[in-house]
Design a protein around this motif. Structure first.
Motif, PDB file in Angstrom:
ATOM      1  N   PHE A  46      56.876  17.915  83.152  1.00 45.92           N
ATOM      2  CA  PHE A  46      55.147  18.417  83.860  1.00 45.92           C
ATOM      3  C   PHE A  46      54.493  17.423  84.652  1.00 45.92           C
ATOM      4  O   PHE A  46      55.179  16.498  85.208  1.00 45.92           O
ATOM      5  CB  PHE A  46      54.338  18.654  82.730  1.00 45.92           C
ATOM      6  N   HIS A  93      51.545  21.922  86.921  1.00 46.79           N
ATOM      7  CA  HIS A  93      52.786  22.544  86.517  1.00 46.79           C
ATOM      8  C   HIS A  93      53.644  21.801  85.495  1.00 46.79           C
ATOM      9  O   HIS A  93      53.430  20.681  85.528  1.00 46.79           O
ATOM     10  CB  HIS A  93      54.252  21.892  88.258  1.00 46.79           C
ATOM     11  N   VAL A  97      57.295  22.676  82.739  1.00 45.63           N
ATOM     12  CA  VAL A  97      58.765  23.511  83.178  1.00 45.63           C
ATOM     13  C   VAL A  97      58.822  23.098  81.879  1.00 45.63           C
ATOM     14  O   VAL A  97      59.250  22.392  81.030  1.00 45.63           O
ATOM     15  CB  VAL A  97      59.291  23.545  84.245  1.00 45.63           C
ATOM     16  N   LYS A 131      58.388  28.279  82.671  1.00 40.11           N
ATOM     17  CA  LYS A 131      56.936  28.025  83.378  1.00 40.11           C
ATOM     18  C   LYS A 131      55.872  28.284  82.652  1.00 40.11           C
ATOM     19  O   LYS A 131      55.379  28.553  82.295  1.00 40.11           O
ATOM     20  CB  LYS A 131      57.184  28.390  85.403  1.00 40.11           C
ATOM     21  N   LEU A 145      61.971  20.669  87.883  1.00 39.57           N
ATOM     22  CA  LEU A 145      60.153  20.556  87.714  1.00 39.57           C
ATOM     23  C   LEU A 145      60.173  20.749  89.448  1.00 39.57           C
ATOM     24  O   LEU A 145      59.410  21.628  89.404  1.00 39.57           O
ATOM     25  CB  LEU A 145      59.510  19.364  87.109  1.00 39.57           C
ATOM     26  N   TYR A 173      59.527  24.370  90.510  1.00 35.98           N
ATOM     27  CA  TYR A 173      58.228  24.731  89.660  1.00 35.98           C
ATOM     28  C   TYR A 173      58.195  26.376  90.701  1.00 35.98           C
ATOM     29  O   TYR A 173      58.122  27.652  90.201  1.00 35.98           O
ATOM     30  CB  TYR A 173      57.325  24.468  89.430  1.00 35.98           C
ATOM     31  N   GLU A 174      57.653  26.513  92.077  1.00 35.01           N
ATOM     32  CA  GLU A 174      57.418  27.629  93.004  1.00 35.01           C
ATOM     33  C   GLU A 174      58.393  28.732  92.641  1.00 35.01           C
ATOM     34  O   GLU A 174      58.187  30.216  93.116  1.00 35.01           O
ATOM     35  CB  GLU A 174      57.117  27.453  94.157  1.00 35.01           C
TER      36      GLU A 174
END
Length: 135
Positions: free
Chosen positions: A51, A57, A59, A69, A129, A132-133
Protein backbone atom coordinates in the motif's frame (compact mmCIF):
# COMPACT_ATOMS: atom_id res chain seq x y z
CA UNK A 1 36.87 35.31 17.56
CA UNK A 2 33.42 36.91 17.93
CA UNK A 3 33.48 37.86 14.24
CA UNK A 4 34.16 34.24 13.19
CA UNK A 5 31.25 32.98 15.30
CA UNK A 6 28.93 35.59 13.78
CA UNK A 7 29.99 34.61 10.22
CA UNK A 8 29.31 30.94 10.93
CA UNK A 9 25.99 31.79 12.53
CA UNK A 10 24.92 33.81 9.45
CA UNK A 11 25.89 30.99 7.10
CA UNK A 12 23.92 28.46 9.10
CA UNK A 13 20.84 30.72 9.11
CA UNK A 14 21.11 31.09 5.32
CA UNK A 15 21.47 27.35 4.74
CA UNK A 16 18.82 26.19 7.20
CA UNK A 17 15.76 26.76 4.93
CA UNK A 18 17.44 24.83 2.08
CA UNK A 19 18.38 21.98 4.41
CA UNK A 20 14.81 21.78 5.75
CA UNK A 21 13.40 21.68 2.22
CA UNK A 22 15.80 18.89 1.30
CA UNK A 23 14.79 16.81 4.34
CA UNK A 24 11.08 17.30 3.55
CA UNK A 25 11.65 16.19 -0.04
CA UNK A 26 13.30 12.94 1.06
CA UNK A 27 10.50 12.30 3.57
CA UNK A 28 7.81 12.73 0.93
CA UNK A 29 9.64 10.41 -1.46
CA UNK A 30 9.87 7.73 1.22
CA UNK A 31 6.13 8.01 1.93
CA UNK A 32 5.27 7.81 -1.78
CA UNK A 33 7.25 4.61 -2.33
CA UNK A 34 4.80 2.34 -0.52
CA UNK A 35 5.11 -0.49 1.96
CA UNK A 36 4.59 -4.25 1.69
CA UNK A 37 3.76 -6.87 4.31
CA UNK A 38 3.96 -10.65 4.03
CA UNK A 39 1.10 -12.28 5.94
CA UNK A 40 -0.10 -15.79 6.43
CA UNK A 41 -0.84 -18.70 8.71
CA UNK A 42 1.89 -20.64 10.47
CA UNK A 43 1.64 -23.37 7.80
CA UNK A 44 4.10 -21.44 5.64
CA UNK A 45 1.75 -20.31 2.88
CA UNK A 46 1.48 -16.55 2.70
CA UNK A 47 0.11 -13.61 0.76
CA UNK A 48 1.24 -10.00 0.40
CA UNK A 49 -0.46 -6.69 0.94
CA UNK A 50 1.19 -3.55 -0.43
CA UNK A 51 0.00 0.00 0.00
CA UNK A 52 0.83 3.65 -0.47
CA UNK A 53 -0.84 5.93 2.07
CA UNK A 54 -0.29 9.05 -0.02
CA UNK A 55 -2.33 7.77 -2.97
CA UNK A 56 -4.48 5.44 -0.77
CA UNK A 57 -3.75 2.57 -3.19
CA UNK A 58 -3.63 -0.99 -1.89
CA UNK A 59 -2.96 -4.29 -3.66
CA UNK A 60 -3.40 -7.70 -2.10
CA UNK A 61 -1.66 -10.64 -3.77
CA UNK A 62 -3.77 -13.65 -2.77
CA UNK A 63 -2.49 -17.15 -2.04
CA UNK A 64 -3.37 -18.10 -5.62
CA UNK A 65 -1.38 -15.12 -6.94
CA UNK A 66 -4.44 -13.10 -7.96
CA UNK A 67 -3.91 -9.35 -7.47
CA UNK A 68 -6.84 -7.52 -5.90
CA UNK A 69 -6.83 -3.75 -5.67
CA UNK A 70 -8.42 -1.51 -3.11
CA UNK A 71 -8.08 1.49 -0.82
CA UNK A 72 -5.86 2.05 2.24
CA UNK A 73 -6.44 4.57 5.04
CA UNK A 74 -4.28 4.94 8.15
CA UNK A 75 -4.57 6.12 11.73
CA UNK A 76 -1.35 5.87 13.79
CA UNK A 77 -0.25 2.18 13.75
CA UNK A 78 -3.42 0.87 12.11
CA UNK A 79 -4.11 0.71 8.36
CA UNK A 80 -7.61 -0.13 7.13
CA UNK A 81 -8.12 -1.75 3.73
CA UNK A 82 -11.16 -2.11 1.51
CA UNK A 83 -10.22 -4.67 -1.15
CA UNK A 84 -12.38 -5.15 -4.26
CA UNK A 85 -13.31 -8.65 -5.45
CA UNK A 86 -15.84 -9.18 -8.23
CA UNK A 87 -19.13 -10.58 -6.95
CA UNK A 88 -18.41 -9.70 -3.31
CA UNK A 89 -18.91 -6.68 -1.12
CA UNK A 90 -15.60 -4.94 -0.33
CA UNK A 91 -13.37 -7.22 1.72
CA UNK A 92 -12.29 -5.42 4.89
CA UNK A 93 -8.92 -5.82 6.60
CA UNK A 94 -7.10 -3.99 9.39
CA UNK A 95 -3.30 -4.12 9.67
CA UNK A 96 -1.84 -3.43 13.11
CA UNK A 97 1.87 -2.99 12.30
CA UNK A 98 2.84 -2.70 15.98
CA UNK A 99 1.21 -6.06 16.81
CA UNK A 100 2.34 -7.57 13.49
CA UNK A 101 -1.08 -8.83 12.49
CA UNK A 102 -3.69 -8.44 9.77
CA UNK A 103 -7.34 -9.00 10.75
CA UNK A 104 -9.87 -9.93 8.09
CA UNK A 105 -13.55 -9.29 8.70
CA UNK A 106 -16.24 -11.84 7.90
CA UNK A 107 -18.37 -11.48 4.77
CA UNK A 108 -22.00 -12.37 5.62
CA UNK A 109 -23.18 -15.47 3.76
CA UNK A 110 -19.63 -16.40 2.65
CA UNK A 111 -18.18 -19.01 5.05
CA UNK A 112 -14.83 -18.98 3.22
CA UNK A 113 -14.45 -15.32 4.29
CA UNK A 114 -14.65 -15.77 8.07
CA UNK A 115 -12.96 -13.38 10.51
CA UNK A 116 -9.30 -14.36 10.77
CA UNK A 117 -6.09 -12.93 12.22
CA UNK A 118 -2.87 -13.47 10.24
CA UNK A 119 0.66 -12.79 11.52
CA UNK A 120 2.51 -10.29 9.28
CA UNK A 121 6.03 -8.98 8.80
CA UNK A 122 7.20 -6.04 6.76
CA UNK A 123 9.04 -7.06 3.59
CA UNK A 124 10.59 -5.43 0.53
CA UNK A 125 8.19 -3.43 -1.62
CA UNK A 126 6.38 -5.65 -4.11
CA UNK A 127 6.38 -4.42 -7.74
CA UNK A 128 2.63 -5.03 -8.15
CA UNK A 129 1.84 -1.73 -6.40
CA UNK A 130 3.36 0.21 -9.32
CA UNK A 131 0.84 -1.48 -11.66
CA UNK A 132 -2.21 -0.47 -9.60
CA UNK A 133 -3.83 1.51 -12.45
CA UNK A 134 -3.69 -1.54 -14.76
CA UNK A 135 -5.35 -4.06 -12.43
Amino acid sequence: MAEVVQNISRRIRRLLPSACLLVLSFTQMANAEGISFKCGPASGTYFHISFDLESHHAVMETLSGEPLKGRADATEDVVQFHIEKAGYPDLRYVLNSRAGELRSFAVPGRPSFAETVFPCVRTELRPILSRYEYL
